[in-house]
Design a protein around this motif. Sequence first.
Motif, PDB file in Angstrom:
ATOM      1  N   LYS A 297      70.476  26.683  52.069  1.00 40.02           N
ATOM      2  CA  LYS A 297      71.330  25.948  52.975  1.00 40.02           C
ATOM      3  C   LYS A 297      70.257  25.668  54.654  1.00 40.02           C
ATOM      4  CE  LYS A 297      75.320  25.568  55.309  1.00 40.02           C
ATOM      5  NZ  LYS A 297      76.661  26.398  56.322  1.00 40.02           N
ATOM      6  N   ASN A 298      69.350  26.416  54.778  1.00 41.68           N
ATOM      7  CA  ASN A 298      69.202  26.881  55.415  1.00 41.68           C
ATOM      8  C   ASN A 298      67.570  25.505  55.609  1.00 41.68           C
ATOM      9  OD1 ASN A 298      68.333  27.791  58.496  1.00 41.68           O
ATOM     10  ND2 ASN A 298      65.851  28.481  57.085  1.00 41.68           N
ATOM     11  N   ASP A 299      67.134  25.520  54.660  1.00 43.89           N
ATOM     12  CA  ASP A 299      65.732  25.307  54.535  1.00 43.89           C
ATOM     13  C   ASP A 299      66.389  23.481  54.055  1.00 43.89           C
ATOM     14  OD1 ASP A 299      63.174  24.228  53.109  1.00 43.89           O
ATOM     15  OD2 ASP A 299      64.263  24.013  50.861  1.00 43.89           O
ATOM     16  N   LEU A 300      67.802  23.098  53.813  1.00 42.71           N
ATOM     17  CA  LEU A 300      68.282  21.976  53.289  1.00 42.71           C
ATOM     18  C   LEU A 300      68.326  21.419  55.123  1.00 42.71           C
ATOM     19  CD1 LEU A 300      69.381  19.393  51.404  1.00 42.71           C
ATOM     20  CD2 LEU A 300      71.086  21.057  51.555  1.00 42.71           C
ATOM     21  N   LYS A 303      65.307  20.412  56.439  1.00 46.89           N
ATOM     22  CA  LYS A 303      64.786  18.640  55.795  1.00 46.89           C
ATOM     23  C   LYS A 303      65.665  17.761  56.107  1.00 46.89           C
ATOM     24  CE  LYS A 303      62.725  20.974  51.909  1.00 46.89           C
ATOM     25  NZ  LYS A 303      62.019  21.524  50.274  1.00 46.89           N
ATOM     26  N   ALA A 304      66.494  18.220  55.795  1.00 50.32           N
ATOM     27  CA  ALA A 304      67.364  16.238  56.739  1.00 50.32           C
ATOM     28  C   ALA A 304      67.383  16.635  58.223  1.00 50.32           C
ATOM     29  CB  ALA A 304      69.078  16.914  56.639  1.00 50.32           C
ATOM     30  N   ASP A 305      67.024  17.518  58.966  1.00 49.21           N
ATOM     31  CA  ASP A 305      66.549  16.743  60.153  1.00 49.21           C
ATOM     32  C   ASP A 305      65.029  16.081  60.396  1.00 49.21           C
ATOM     33  OD1 ASP A 305      68.691  17.792  61.677  1.00 49.21           O
ATOM     34  OD2 ASP A 305      67.738  20.313  61.546  1.00 49.21           O
ATOM     35  N   SER A 306      64.432  16.745  59.125  1.00 48.41           N
ATOM     36  CA  SER A 306      63.239  16.427  59.299  1.00 48.41           C
ATOM     37  C   SER A 306      63.092  14.604  58.499  1.00 48.41           C
ATOM     38  CB  SER A 306      62.048  16.804  58.055  1.00 48.41           C
ATOM     39  OG  SER A 306      60.952  16.292  58.354  1.00 48.41           O
ATOM     40  N   LEU A 307      63.789  14.270  57.307  1.00 46.48           N
ATOM     41  CA  LEU A 307      64.225  13.017  57.166  1.00 46.48           C
ATOM     42  C   LEU A 307      64.661  11.898  58.324  1.00 46.48           C
ATOM     43  CD1 LEU A 307      64.665  10.733  55.623  1.00 46.48           C
ATOM     44  CD2 LEU A 307      66.250  11.477  53.917  1.00 46.48           C
ATOM     45  N   ASN A 308      65.733  12.371  59.166  1.00 42.80           N
ATOM     46  CA  ASN A 308      65.795  11.590  60.054  1.00 42.80           C
ATOM     47  C   ASN A 308      65.141  11.120  61.208  1.00 42.80           C
ATOM     48  OD1 ASN A 308      68.566  11.586  58.967  1.00 42.80           O
ATOM     49  ND2 ASN A 308      69.488  13.585  59.929  1.00 42.80           N
ATOM     50  N   ASP A 309      64.082  12.587  61.728  1.00 40.62           N
ATOM     51  CA  ASP A 309      63.809  12.380  63.341  1.00 40.62           C
ATOM     52  C   ASP A 309      62.615  10.949  62.171  1.00 40.62           C
ATOM     53  OD1 ASP A 309      64.855  13.946  64.076  1.00 40.62           O
ATOM     54  OD2 ASP A 309      63.593  15.938  63.774  1.00 40.62           O
TER      55      ASP A 309
END
Length: 818
Positions: A297-300, A303-309
Amino acid sequence: MESNTIDQNQQIFDFKAFVFRALSYWKWFVLLLIIGVYIVYQQNIREEFPYTLDTKITVQDDKNPLFTSNTSLIFNYGGISGKVQEVLLNLKSREHHEKVVDSLDLYLSYLTQGRFYKTDIYTAAPFKFQPLDTAFQVVGYPIKIEFKDENSFELSYDFGEEQSVATQNFVTKKVLRQSIASATFNQTYKVGEFIDLPILKGSIELKENAKIQPGKVFFIKYNGFNSTVSSFLRSYVVTNEERSPLLSVRLTNKNKAKIVDYLNTSIYILDRDQLQKKNQYAVNTINFIDKQLARVKNDLTKKADSLNDFKRDNKLFNIDNETSELSNKILEYNNQKEGYEKQLLSYDLLKNYLETSEDFTSFPAPVIEGIVDGNTQNLIAQIIQISSEKSKLQYSVRDNVSIFDDLNRQIDGLKQVLFETISSAKNNIRFQIRSINNKIYNVEREFSNLPESQQQLEAIEREYLLSQNTYNLYLAKRGEAELVKASNVSDINLLEPAKDTGQKRNARNLNIRYVFAFLGALIPILLLAFLITFFDNKIHSPNDLTKLSRLPLLGVVGKNQTDNNLAVLNKPKSAVAEAFRAVRSSLEFIYKKHDLDGSKTVMVTSSISGEGKTFCSINIASVFALGGKKTVLVGLDLRKPKIFGDFNIDNNIGAVNYLIGQKSLDEVTQGTLMENLDVITSGPIPPNPSELLISEKMDDLIEELKSKYDYIILDTPPVGLVADALELIEYADASLYVVRQDYTKKDMLHLIQDKHKKGEVTNISFLYNYYDLKGTYGYGYGYGYGYGYGAYGNGYHEDSNTNKSFLNRFKDSFKKSK
């Protein structure tokens, strides 16, 4: 021949004497019986009979309906019988009973004083003692609680002379011995007030709607935890019929309410523990997945924050068809990769189960759900089969036998093979994953022709989707484990809970104790009689003499009832006097048989002092004198003179004075109150008695006496102590050897018999003295007829039936009827 007779008879146990001796102890038997009956009666009226209640349960094979088909084929290979035995052992285990005792606080008892003992009232007490958990409470002593009113009570105790008492903390179970300042205590407390004593800490709380009677006395008592558990464990019985899932549980106790609570709590704790054990793997699986979920969950999230940014910064929200086609290929490969990773997770769960579990009789569904390898499933089935076989043997075979070592080695060997198989399978899966990763890499190379921003976006989205798929996989597995845990039910089914339906106490017949009281009184008497008879070496009846020796028995003389030795003179019509007359007749027969005319000499001797030698000498002389014969009694026991005292004459001069030439015969001869009877005492004790008795003056003395008297009675020393009497036998026409009942020992007869056998002693006969029918244990009745002491004398003698006991008179009447 006589010596052989003595030895032979000494080796034979006299059973008849044993019986009559035992009968003679009837008073002691009655006393012991009365004491025994009284003790048994007191025990019986104090006996508190317990109750016995039971409950019934069944052990069922409740398989989880959510298991997969593959799992259900191999789950619990041991069957229902293995579970029944496991449950039975759990119910009998000390650990189980410790939980029950702890759950109900059964180490604390509430008591009231009964007639003979304190009675356990359990929950019927109107109050409850609330202890301080961290405190040490006194163990083994009742604490008295006397209510003054509804709001106060007096607490007291008395420990006798104890200076220290045992205490226990019932949370840690630690035992400590504490010194006390005083063995007694008395203080008034309010209800709810904290009692702060070194050996008791807590408060008395009234129960809801409780009614308190002023002056009512109760007791609280802590018992040791281990002893309490042991007491319930001893009275707790679990039975099971072979091949049946039904278990019957019984408990015996003096309080029915306590039995009901104990049995029902015992089944409740068993049901709880069994369900917890059944859910243990699901709990372990959930804990394992939760740790993985937190990491993924921490890794996900990152990566979600990275995609949105990236999208926000580059303002990229759509991709063209070519990009979409490449993305679909990568997604397809990722789905294949996810399937392999799912298998990899299943193998990890299986390995974790093998490493952390001890019981392999069953494998829950989540362990092997994703495993399709037939070799792995076959190894799992073999482990289950061997584990089930081991479980069955544990209930019928001792733990230390070699078969368990062999089964454990087989299981460990299969586990090692399974670990290697798991490792090989995981390597194969990882190879497949690497192959898919290569395919993904080739597709990703096609992205190189796309704009750089689109390439970066696609890479970020792929990483995000991969993490999301992994997260979804773990969530699915956790859901499966939660579902298994929620759907599990206990294998214990309570058929009949324990309840009070008016059962009566376990009364038993206590009258059997009176039989033991009877035996307890009889056996010591018989044992005492046996030991005394076995080790007894004394002569108890005239029959003993006839068995021990061939020397004739001249007469039997009864027990002297007078205050001195003048039995014939004092009571001439008594049985004793008649007995001496019979002796006189027997002596005259001996004299006639040997053609003796003129003066006759009778020598009286014995084995040791105290056998009645002087008594017999005096009364034999008396009966001859009463018969009109001029008689003289000569005291030749120079060492221990006696006869003068009975005739109230002096012993200043006597036979010693004559033998040393100091006095003449007339000077040493003294008359008596009895006509025709003279007495010559022994006189002063000389330093050389033996030499005097074998001197020539002794010959002169006998010759002079024969010239003046018809009968000469010689009272001589005991032959068992000194040899003087043997020197005087040559002067005697007849010798009498006195044997006293219950006094003379059998081996004392050896000397005189040996002398008679060698011919050194002739014309000697036994004279049985102090004959007492009560002391003969039934022997010698016939002798009483001939010698004036038996049935013939009844009504003729002054001391006939009036002196006999009721038992002897009853025996006499019984013998007459025969």
